[in-house]
Design a protein around this motif. Structure first.
Motif, PDB file in Angstrom:
ATOM      1  N   LEU A  60       0.847  -1.189   0.000  1.00  0.00           N
ATOM      2  CA  LEU A  60       0.000   0.000   0.000  1.00  0.00           C
ATOM      3  C   LEU A  60       0.885   1.241   0.000  1.00  0.00           C
ATOM      4  O   LEU A  60       1.825   1.331   0.787  1.00  0.00           O
ATOM      5  CB  LEU A  60      -0.901   0.033   1.236  1.00  0.00           C
ATOM      6  CG  LEU A  60      -2.037  -0.986   1.295  1.00  0.00           C
ATOM      7  CD1 LEU A  60      -2.776  -0.852   2.617  1.00  0.00           C
ATOM      8  CD2 LEU A  60      -2.983  -0.802   0.147  1.00  0.00           C
ATOM      9  N   LYS A  61       0.608   2.190  -0.888  1.00  0.00           N
ATOM     10  CA  LYS A  61       1.399   3.417  -0.918  1.00  0.00           C
ATOM     11  C   LYS A  61       1.129   4.275   0.307  1.00  0.00           C
ATOM     12  O   LYS A  61       2.005   4.977   0.788  1.00  0.00           O
ATOM     13  CB  LYS A  61       1.097   4.209  -2.190  1.00  0.00           C
ATOM     14  CG  LYS A  61       1.679   3.575  -3.429  1.00  0.00           C
ATOM     15  CD  LYS A  61       1.438   4.441  -4.635  1.00  0.00           C
ATOM     16  CE  LYS A  61       2.016   3.814  -5.886  1.00  0.00           C
ATOM     17  NZ  LYS A  61       1.753   4.631  -7.071  1.00  0.00           N
ATOM     18  N   ARG A  62      -0.108   4.201   0.806  1.00  0.00           N
ATOM     19  CA  ARG A  62      -0.471   4.922   2.042  1.00  0.00           C
ATOM     20  C   ARG A  62      -0.974   3.883   3.035  1.00  0.00           C
ATOM     21  O   ARG A  62      -1.907   3.136   2.750  1.00  0.00           O
ATOM     22  CB  ARG A  62      -1.583   5.941   1.755  1.00  0.00           C
ATOM     23  CG  ARG A  62      -1.159   7.072   0.850  1.00  0.00           C
ATOM     24  CD  ARG A  62      -2.292   8.100   0.641  1.00  0.00           C
ATOM     25  NE  ARG A  62      -3.629   7.660   0.988  1.00  0.00           N
ATOM     26  CZ  ARG A  62      -4.522   7.184   0.099  1.00  0.00           C
ATOM     27  NH1 ARG A  62      -4.218   7.092  -1.166  1.00  0.00           N
ATOM     28  NH2 ARG A  62      -5.722   6.824   0.493  1.00  0.00           N
ATOM     29  N   ALA A  65      -4.699   3.655   3.679  1.00  0.00           N
ATOM     30  CA  ALA A  65      -5.618   3.316   2.587  1.00  0.00           C
ATOM     31  C   ALA A  65      -6.319   1.988   2.862  1.00  0.00           C
ATOM     32  O   ALA A  65      -5.775   1.109   3.533  1.00  0.00           O
ATOM     33  CB  ALA A  65      -4.860   3.242   1.277  1.00  0.00           C
ATOM     34  N   THR A  70      -8.415   0.507  -2.577  1.00  0.00           N
ATOM     35  CA  THR A  70      -7.480   1.523  -3.075  1.00  0.00           C
ATOM     36  C   THR A  70      -6.777   1.090  -4.362  1.00  0.00           C
ATOM     37  O   THR A  70      -6.403  -0.069  -4.503  1.00  0.00           O
ATOM     38  CB  THR A  70      -6.416   1.886  -2.019  1.00  0.00           C
ATOM     39  OG1 THR A  70      -5.631   2.958  -2.525  1.00  0.00           O
ATOM     40  CG2 THR A  70      -5.519   0.715  -1.692  1.00  0.00           C
ATOM     41  N   PRO A  71      -6.622   2.021  -5.294  1.00  0.00           N
ATOM     42  CA  PRO A  71      -5.811   1.732  -6.467  1.00  0.00           C
ATOM     43  C   PRO A  71      -4.335   2.105  -6.239  1.00  0.00           C
ATOM     44  O   PRO A  71      -3.500   1.869  -7.102  1.00  0.00           O
ATOM     45  CB  PRO A  71      -6.426   2.628  -7.540  1.00  0.00           C
ATOM     46  CG  PRO A  71      -6.933   3.808  -6.778  1.00  0.00           C
ATOM     47  CD  PRO A  71      -7.367   3.265  -5.432  1.00  0.00           C
ATOM     48  N   ASP A  72      -4.042   2.698  -5.078  1.00  0.00           N
ATOM     49  CA  ASP A  72      -2.686   3.163  -4.768  1.00  0.00           C
ATOM     50  C   ASP A  72      -1.825   2.020  -4.249  1.00  0.00           C
ATOM     51  O   ASP A  72      -1.520   1.935  -3.060  1.00  0.00           O
ATOM     52  CB  ASP A  72      -2.726   4.302  -3.746  1.00  0.00           C
ATOM     53  CG  ASP A  72      -3.375   5.547  -4.287  1.00  0.00           C
ATOM     54  OD1 ASP A  72      -3.343   5.738  -5.523  1.00  0.00           O
ATOM     55  OD2 ASP A  72      -3.900   6.334  -3.489  1.00  0.00           O
ATOM     56  N   GLU A  74       1.781  -0.226  -4.786  1.00  0.00           N
ATOM     57  CA  GLU A  74       3.123  -0.248  -5.351  1.00  0.00           C
ATOM     58  C   GLU A  74       3.533  -1.700  -5.579  1.00  0.00           C
ATOM     59  O   GLU A  74       3.595  -2.485  -4.635  1.00  0.00           O
ATOM     60  CB  GLU A  74       4.089   0.412  -4.370  1.00  0.00           C
ATOM     61  CG  GLU A  74       5.523   0.389  -4.802  1.00  0.00           C
ATOM     62  CD  GLU A  74       6.435   0.975  -3.735  1.00  0.00           C
ATOM     63  OE1 GLU A  74       7.624   0.621  -3.752  1.00  0.00           O
ATOM     64  OE2 GLU A  74       5.968   1.775  -2.894  1.00  0.00           O
TER      65      GLU A  74
END
Length: 130
Positions: A60-62, A65, A70-72, A74
């Motif tokens: 997870l980028k955040r 999230a 979430t589409p975020d 990595e």
């Protein structure tokens, strides 16, 4: 306790340099490491292994999230499950929030004795945890 090998730089003498020995004797010391790896098995709902499954690992980028929506994400890495459905991914770090996605590949489905067809399909809401 888990250990990893550190990176070591070794200067090997050129072939034209005079040397009294033909081998390099060295000791390598492992350092403490807190990273982990994920060893898993992808299975069908009936418990049989799912060979040739593609397993993708994302971070997870955040951290706050929602991992379900979430589409975020990595991408960290991927693996292809062996004939027993087993795969190995990593390293991952303590505190990471990860998302694992699995795509099943029908490696070789024979439609006739002379024709081989490759197909892909994504499983619905199967739980692949042991």
């Amino acid at each position: 306790m888990d250990y990893q090998i550190n990176r070591f730089v070794i200067d090997v003498p050129n072939g034209d340099e005079k040397s009294s020995v033909d081998q390099l004797d060295m000791d390598f010391f492992l350092q403490c490491d807190y990273r982990k790896v994920i060893l898993g098995t992808v299975r069908f709902p009936d418990g049989k292994p799912a060979p040739c499954s593609v397993v993708k690992l994302f971070k997870l980028k955040r951290a706050t999230a929602d991992p379900e929506t979430t589409p975020d994400l990595e991408p960290i890495g991927h693996a292809i499950a062996d004939e027993n459905g087993q795969f190995l991914l990593g390293p991952v770090y303590p505190g990471d929030k990860l998302v694992l996605k699995v795509l099943y590949l029908d490696c070789f489905i024979k439609k006739s004795s002379t024709e081989t067809v490759k197909t892909t399909r994504e499983p619905e809401d199967y739980n692949f945890q042991e």
